[in-house]
Design a protein around this motif. Structure first.
Motif, mmCIF file in Angstrom:
data_model
loop_
_atom_site.group_PDB
_atom_site.id
_atom_site.type_symbol
_atom_site.label_atom_id
_atom_site.label_comp_id
_atom_site.label_asym_id
_atom_site.label_seq_id
_atom_site.Cartn_x
_atom_site.Cartn_y
_atom_site.Cartn_z
ATOM 1 N N PRO A 49 -59.960 22.169 -61.360
ATOM 2 C CA PRO A 49 -59.810 22.146 -59.908
ATOM 3 C C PRO A 49 -61.097 22.393 -59.134
ATOM 4 O O PRO A 49 -61.317 21.786 -58.101
ATOM 5 N N SER A 50 -61.963 23.290 -59.586
ATOM 6 C CA SER A 50 -63.142 23.623 -58.797
ATOM 7 C C SER A 50 -64.316 22.710 -59.130
ATOM 8 O O SER A 50 -65.418 22.940 -58.687
ATOM 9 N N LYS A 51 -64.067 21.682 -59.922
ATOM 10 C CA LYS A 51 -65.128 20.748 -60.295
ATOM 11 C C LYS A 51 -66.293 21.500 -60.928
ATOM 12 O O LYS A 51 -67.445 21.330 -60.533
ATOM 13 N N VAL A 52 -66.002 22.381 -61.873
ATOM 14 C CA VAL A 52 -67.046 23.187 -62.495
ATOM 15 C C VAL A 52 -67.953 22.303 -63.346
ATOM 16 O O VAL A 52 -67.531 21.294 -63.875
ATOM 17 N N GLU A 53 -69.184 22.741 -63.438
ATOM 18 C CA GLU A 53 -70.146 22.024 -64.265
ATOM 19 C C GLU A 53 -70.155 22.611 -65.655
ATOM 20 O O GLU A 53 -70.053 23.810 -65.828
ATOM 21 N N THR A 54 -70.348 21.773 -66.643
ATOM 22 C CA THR A 54 -70.454 22.258 -68.000
ATOM 23 C C THR A 54 -71.922 22.344 -68.403
ATOM 24 O O THR A 54 -72.771 21.688 -67.825
ATOM 25 N N ILE A 55 -72.178 23.200 -69.404
ATOM 26 C CA ILE A 55 -73.548 23.350 -69.895
ATOM 27 C C ILE A 55 -73.458 23.793 -71.352
ATOM 28 O O ILE A 55 -72.482 24.428 -71.743
ATOM 29 N N ASP A 56 -74.465 23.443 -72.139
ATOM 30 C CA ASP A 56 -74.475 23.836 -73.553
ATOM 31 C C ASP A 56 -75.086 25.230 -73.660
ATOM 32 O O ASP A 56 -76.298 25.389 -73.572
ATOM 33 N N SER A 57 -74.224 26.248 -73.837
ATOM 34 C CA SER A 57 -74.692 27.634 -73.820
ATOM 35 C C SER A 57 -75.653 27.953 -74.958
ATOM 36 O O SER A 57 -76.456 28.867 -74.854
ATOM 37 N N ALA A 58 -75.570 27.221 -76.046
ATOM 38 C CA ALA A 58 -76.431 27.505 -77.192
ATOM 39 C C ALA A 58 -77.835 26.940 -76.990
ATOM 40 O O ALA A 58 -78.745 27.259 -77.745
ATOM 41 N N PRO A 66 -68.720 30.957 -71.237
ATOM 42 C CA PRO A 66 -69.693 30.157 -71.976
ATOM 43 C C PRO A 66 -69.350 28.671 -71.867
ATOM 44 O O PRO A 66 -68.188 28.289 -71.951
ATOM 45 N N GLY A 67 -70.359 27.866 -71.625
ATOM 46 C CA GLY A 67 -70.125 26.428 -71.533
ATOM 47 C C GLY A 67 -69.982 25.924 -70.103
ATOM 48 O O GLY A 67 -69.928 24.725 -69.884
ATOM 49 N N TYR A 68 -69.919 26.877 -69.148
ATOM 50 C CA TYR A 68 -69.746 26.460 -67.757
ATOM 51 C C TYR A 68 -70.738 27.165 -66.851
ATOM 52 O O TYR A 68 -71.178 28.264 -67.147
ATOM 53 N N VAL A 69 -71.055 26.515 -65.747
ATOM 54 C CA VAL A 69 -71.881 27.150 -64.722
ATOM 55 C C VAL A 69 -70.947 27.747 -63.680
ATOM 56 O O VAL A 69 -70.069 27.060 -63.164
ATOM 57 N N ALA A 70 -71.128 29.042 -63.396
ATOM 58 C CA ALA A 70 -70.354 29.683 -62.329
ATOM 59 C C ALA A 70 -71.236 29.731 -61.094
ATOM 60 O O ALA A 70 -72.329 30.282 -61.125
ATOM 61 N N GLU A 71 -70.765 29.118 -60.008
ATOM 62 C CA GLU A 71 -71.578 29.099 -58.790
ATOM 63 C C GLU A 71 -70.848 29.824 -57.677
ATOM 64 O O GLU A 71 -69.666 29.573 -57.431
ATOM 65 N N ILE A 72 -71.558 30.751 -57.026
ATOM 66 C CA ILE A 72 -70.979 31.500 -55.913
ATOM 67 C C ILE A 72 -72.013 31.630 -54.817
ATOM 68 O O ILE A 72 -73.183 31.871 -55.073
ATOM 69 N N THR A 73 -71.548 31.439 -53.587
ATOM 70 C CA THR A 73 -72.438 31.596 -52.445
ATOM 71 C C THR A 73 -72.101 32.904 -51.742
ATOM 72 O O THR A 73 -70.933 33.194 -51.516
ATOM 73 N N THR A 74 -73.119 33.681 -51.465
ATOM 74 C CA THR A 74 -72.888 34.963 -50.812
ATOM 75 C C THR A 74 -74.111 35.320 -49.980
ATOM 76 O O THR A 74 -75.095 34.593 -49.960
#
Ligand code: CUA
Length: 166
Positions: A45-54, A127-135
């Motif tokens: 739902p939040s259109k999260v981005e994925t990333i290779d944590s390793a 792991p595997g996702y980018v968490a983005e927050i604006t504050t």
């Protein structure tokens, strides 16, 4: 065959009508999902981005030299931080008060959380996702950055520090 069997069963005309309407609604909903998935791709739902944590150290965005506070090409402040057992990296950053900040968090190992008391900053770092927050920080001062998801024996000592400057 099955259809012939079905035809021999007496179904009240009104009920037949409602069966057709129900099937039509199901087809419509499945169609909407299929069309949306086709045009937009299937996303959480939040259109999260994925990333290779390793391979964070090889990723352009989260390479060590790119962490911390940076200005993007539009002049907005982006803060990139990596969570790992048992710290947030960089360990200490300074940001301006009363300014919109976009934080981007990734984990390099397990599930962590980040919580900055007195702000709206509270999210899981999966792991595997980018968490983005604006504050933004309304008041200058020293703010702790705490891990709020149990991540191992050092969980209680997993913290970092933000200096908010007037
Ligand atoms: Cu990281 Cu708890």
């Amino acid at each position: 065959d099955f259809c012939a069997q079905f035809r021999t069963v007496h179904v009240d005309p009104l009920e037949q009508k409602w069966i057709k309407i129900a099937l039509l609604i199901i087809a419509l909903l499945v169609g909407i999902i299929a069309i949306d998935a086709f045009f937009h791709g299937i996303n959480p739902p939040s259109k999260v981005e994925t990333i290779d944590s390793a391979r964070l150290h090889l990723s352009k965005e989260f390479a060590e030299s790119n962490l911390g506070v940076q200005l993007d090409d539009k002049g907005a402040i982006v803060v990139r931080m990596v969570a790992g057992r048992y710290s947030f990296f960089p360990k200490h950053i300074s940001v301006p008060a009363e300014t919109k900040l976009t934080f981007r968090w990734v984990s390099m190992d397990v599930l962590h959380g980040v919580h900055i008391p007195m702000t709206n900053m509270s999210t899981m770092i999966v792991p595997g996702y980018v968490a983005e927050i604006t504050t933004s920080f309304p008041k200058p001062g020293e703010y702790p950055v705490l891990c709020n998801e149990y991540c191992g024996l050092g969980h209680n000592h997993m913290w970092s520090n933000i200096s908010v400057i007037a």
